[in-house]
Scaffold this active site. Structure first.
Site, PDB file in Angstrom:
ATOM      1  N   TYR A  16       0.857  -1.190   0.000  1.00  0.00           N
ATOM      2  CA  TYR A  16       0.000   0.000   0.000  1.00  0.00           C
ATOM      3  C   TYR A  16       0.888   1.232   0.000  1.00  0.00           C
ATOM      4  O   TYR A  16       1.952   1.257   0.631  1.00  0.00           O
ATOM      5  CB  TYR A  16      -0.883   0.019   1.251  1.00  0.00           C
ATOM      6  CG  TYR A  16      -1.630   1.321   1.446  1.00  0.00           C
ATOM      7  CD1 TYR A  16      -2.919   1.480   0.946  1.00  0.00           C
ATOM      8  CD2 TYR A  16      -1.040   2.401   2.119  1.00  0.00           C
ATOM      9  CE1 TYR A  16      -3.594   2.676   1.103  1.00  0.00           C
ATOM     10  CE2 TYR A  16      -1.715   3.595   2.269  1.00  0.00           C
ATOM     11  CZ  TYR A  16      -2.985   3.733   1.771  1.00  0.00           C
ATOM     12  OH  TYR A  16      -3.656   4.914   1.918  1.00  0.00           O
ATOM     13  N   GLU A  66      -3.447   7.523  -3.907  1.00  0.00           N
ATOM     14  CA  GLU A  66      -3.470   6.266  -3.161  1.00  0.00           C
ATOM     15  C   GLU A  66      -3.280   5.120  -4.144  1.00  0.00           C
ATOM     16  O   GLU A  66      -4.043   4.996  -5.108  1.00  0.00           O
ATOM     17  CB  GLU A  66      -4.802   6.110  -2.418  1.00  0.00           C
ATOM     18  CG  GLU A  66      -4.807   4.941  -1.457  1.00  0.00           C
ATOM     19  CD  GLU A  66      -6.103   4.885  -0.647  1.00  0.00           C
ATOM     20  OE1 GLU A  66      -7.188   4.944  -1.238  1.00  0.00           O
ATOM     21  OE2 GLU A  66      -6.003   4.789   0.598  1.00  0.00           O
TER      22      GLU A  66
END
Lengths: 307, 422
Positions: free
Chosen positions: B145, B233
């Site tokens: 991530y 993101e």
């Protein structure tokens, strides 16, 4: 006494366009000591102002005022010629962060930035630039700072204010007017009212203002008006619990705001479950702050806090 | 560069969102590694995308990805096809070759295009899928991530990475916060090499993956600054079996206030993803957000507008919208705002709450009276005026002969409008 501004404040205007001119005029009517302006395309000219005095402002003046303000190319030149020690910025958003840095470089100690809509990235850079300089930036995206009957820097209506003992600090514009109006109606005047602005990156936060009011001998109580987004109110609550010697009342706007929606102010957004009104109200109450349940109870909450 | 600003209009309001495929175009243009993919708005385009994608690298797997402005697409399901996910991997090409993959994509695209995808972020009504992104499959070693977002506490961007790729980062933050590694970015320096190396080490990467991750992080944080994103993101960020580091998904949104200097990004805006009333409001430079209640609100100032919603709820009503007419609104703008509110059939009453500063009460009053004359008034209207030129404003309302209820303060106004709409 007061904080940030008083009758010794000599104010320079950055951005003498239509907006800058309008608010310079109301500041002069109020009795603020406006000393000049920076506007490169008008450098070397004189801007004339005249009109009826706003008698809610500085007392003991004639019924009319007349002023000729010199316009300069740069803040350095303007500061040198006028002895300005404060600046108010009405420069359009794409150039406003640069105007902040220019004022700081010129040695202006108090910079009040009214401009709304400055890119966050520009403010990140401007704030970095101010780090090692002994400068106070208020705003951006704020109504400004006022010490009633002494000095009005910004766009707030002067006549709702009364000199007195309460410090006001707020992230919102019109909600500050609402609070000040209620204080005045409850017989509570203000030492100084500071709008810190609704942007996620700003120069002065709640803690800075609480600290100033805490040290000001004439301030007997403070009302702080927060809103959803970020954690500035929670940090203020912690600071109050540790250091504040004066009673504090508070209000938080945005109890009903849905997550993920930006409520007008760039900074007013609940994201990732953080920054909710409920969290902030709980933090304020834990610190012993009297929290107004609705925005019409701000004045009475202050009375209650004063005991 | 100072003075009156004559550049493009600076649009206030919410951040600008773009689709995954657009985010990947922006990344690719900056040398940030993403899988190859092609956009399709028709079934034929989707089918035509399959062969070049498979033949480019010889990997027979493709992925069909719904393009909507909402997260959770992989786990999301279509209302029309409850078993079908918003992101579907096509494996038919492994045994059947390009033709089999094409047939599978034809069937999938036929179902997905025009259907309504419901994810955890769309609400139960879901969002119609009008665009598909057909992408090469990737041989994944690990899923990570990565995000870049403003840390308000320090007024700087922060780069966050985690080994917990593919899961909701909010959950990781709550349950295992030690698994999120952070680096604060100094705007004068950018992400320093040692910071990127620390994070890559913390992610457990070695060899080529370690080096590639450092380049990826530095390029992405630079992109965040240069493109004025308010969020990037990448979830998941993947390490491939060959040691590559690649954005398998990509979410980007931008600071609307900075779009004057990024016209190519401003053009990526997909207005079909936005609420029509909010779009109309933006055209009039009004800050408007639609909500679910029945009481329309018109207020000046964001903080006052928010607390007006709060007090309506406090006295037992439900606000239909957030609407800030702004500081220097003209009568025309007030009229436009009034029309937007009255267009909503769920609005059963309107509360105008104004504390005049720069905004004068008489301006508001003229705007309201004009609007009512133009569009009529089918629902109760409560007006609370305070501040600059309040007496003049009240006089204009009184003399208009309109059926307007006056309120003495915010709470009085909220109570009156809630009472009148019961």
């Amino acid at each position: 006494m007061s904080v940030l501004v008083d009758t010794n404040t000599r104010v320079l205007v950055q951005g003498m366009g239509q907006t800058g001119r309008f608010h310079t005029d109301t500041a002069l009517a109020y009795g603020t000591n406006m000393v000049g302006a920076v506007h490169p395309s008008k450098a070397g000219t004189i801007e004339h102002f005249e009109g009826e005095t706003d008698h809610s402002g500085v007392q003991g003046r004639a019924d009319t005022y007349s002023a000729d303000l010199p316009i300069f190319r740069s803040v350095v030149e303007a500061a040198e010629a006028t002895g300005a020690n404060a600046s108010v910025i009405y420069v359009p958003p794409p150039f406003a962060a640069d105007a902040i840095m220019e004022a700081a470089a010129a040695g202006i100690k108090l910079i009040v930035c009214i401009t709304e809509g400055i890119p966050v990235g520009d403010m990140v850079i401007a704030k970095r630039y101010l780090e090692d300089k002994n400068v106070r930036l208020v705003g951006p995206n704020c109504p400004g700072v006022i010490t009633p009957q002494q000095c009005k820097i910004g766009i707030m209506p002067g006549y709702i204010h009364q000199p007195g003992k309460i410090g006001v600090v707020s992230r919102s514009g019109t909600l500050t007017y609402e609070a000040v109006f209620q204080l005045t109606n409850n017989g509570l005047g203000q030492t100084t009212a500071i709008g810190i602005g609704g942007d996620p990156v700003n120069g002065t936060n709640f803690v800075d203002c609480l600290d100033l009011f805490n040290q000001d001998p004439d301030t007997e109580g403070v009302i702080m008006i927060g809103e959803i987004g970020g954690t500035a109110e929670e940090e203020a609550a912690e600071w109050i619990q540790q250091y504040m010697t004066k009673p504090v009342a508070g209000f938080i706007a945005g109890t009903t705001a849905p997550a993920g929606k930006r409520m007008g102010h760039a900074g007013a957004i609940i994201s990732g479950g953080k920054g909710t009104a409920a969290d902030k109200i709980a933090a304020l109450k834990k610190a012993g702050i009297v929290v107004a349940p609705t925005p019409t109870d701000m004045g009475t909450a202050m009375l209650e806090a004063l005991g | 560069m100072r003075g009156d600003y004559h550049g493009p209009a600076v649009r206030k309001g919410p951040s600008l969102k773009i689709h995954e495929y657009q985010a990947k175009q922006l990344m690719k243009a900056r040398g940030i590694s993403v899988p190859s993919g092609l956009l399709a708005t028709t079934v034929d385009e989707a089918v035509a995308a399959v062969r070049p994608l498979i033949e480019e690298l010889g990997n027979p797997v493709v992925v069909v990805k719904s393009q909507i402005h909402a997260g959770g697409r992989g786990k999301g399901r279509f209302i029309e096809y409850p078993d079908l996910g918003g992101v579907t991997v096509v494996l038919a090409g492994i045994d059947g070759g390009v033709e089999a993959a094409e047939e599978a994509v034809r069937e999938l695209a036929g179902k997905m295009l025009g259907s309504t995808l419901v994810t955890i972020q769309t609400g139960p009504e879901g969002k119609q899928v009008n665009r598909l992104y057909i992408e090469q499959g990737v041989d994944i070693e690990t899923e990570l991530y990565l995000s870049v977002v403003l840390d308000r506490a320090v007024s700087r961007n922060v780069l966050m990475v985690s080994t917990e790729g593919g899961t909701e980062i909010e959950e990781v933050a709550e349950h295992t916060p030690e698994k999120i590694l952070r680096a604060t970015i100094d705007p004068a320096i950018g992400l320093a090499n040692f910071q990127a190396a620390d994070l890559a080490y913390g992610l457990g990467l070695e060899g080529d993956a370690f080096k590639n991750a450092i380049s990826f992080m530095k390029a992405l944080t630079a992109a965040a600054v240069e493109l004025d994103t308010d969020l990037i993101e990448i979830n998941p960020l993947v390490v491939t079996k060959a040691g590559g580091v690649m954005a398998l998904d990509g979410k980007m949104s931008f600071d609307a206030n900075a779009m004057f200097r990024h016209p190519h990004i401003a053009q990526m805006r997909d207005e079909s993803e936005e609420d029509p009333a909010e779009l109309e409001a933006a055209e009039h430079d009004l800050s408007f957000i639609k909500l679910d209640g029945s009481i329309g609100c018109m207020v000046n100032g964001a903080g006052l507008a928010m607390s007006t919603m709060d007090i309506i709820k406090y006295v037992g009503g439900e606000p239909a919208n957030f609407l800030d007419v702004g500081g220097g609104a003209t009568a025309d703008k007030v009229t436009a705002a009034f029309k937007i509110i009255t267009k909503d059939p769920r609005v059963k009453g309107i509360f105008v709450n104004i504390f005049g500063g720069i905004m004068k009460c008489d301006t508001i009053a003229i705007g309201v009276v004009e609007a009512v004359k133009e569009v009529g008034l089918q629902v109760p209207l409560v007006v609370r005026l305070e501040g600059t030129n309040v007496d003049l404003g009240k006089q204009i309302i009184d003399e208009s002969g309109l059926n307007v209820v006056s309120a003495s303060d915010m709470k009085d106004g909220a109570q009156k409008i809630v009472e009148l709409t019961k």
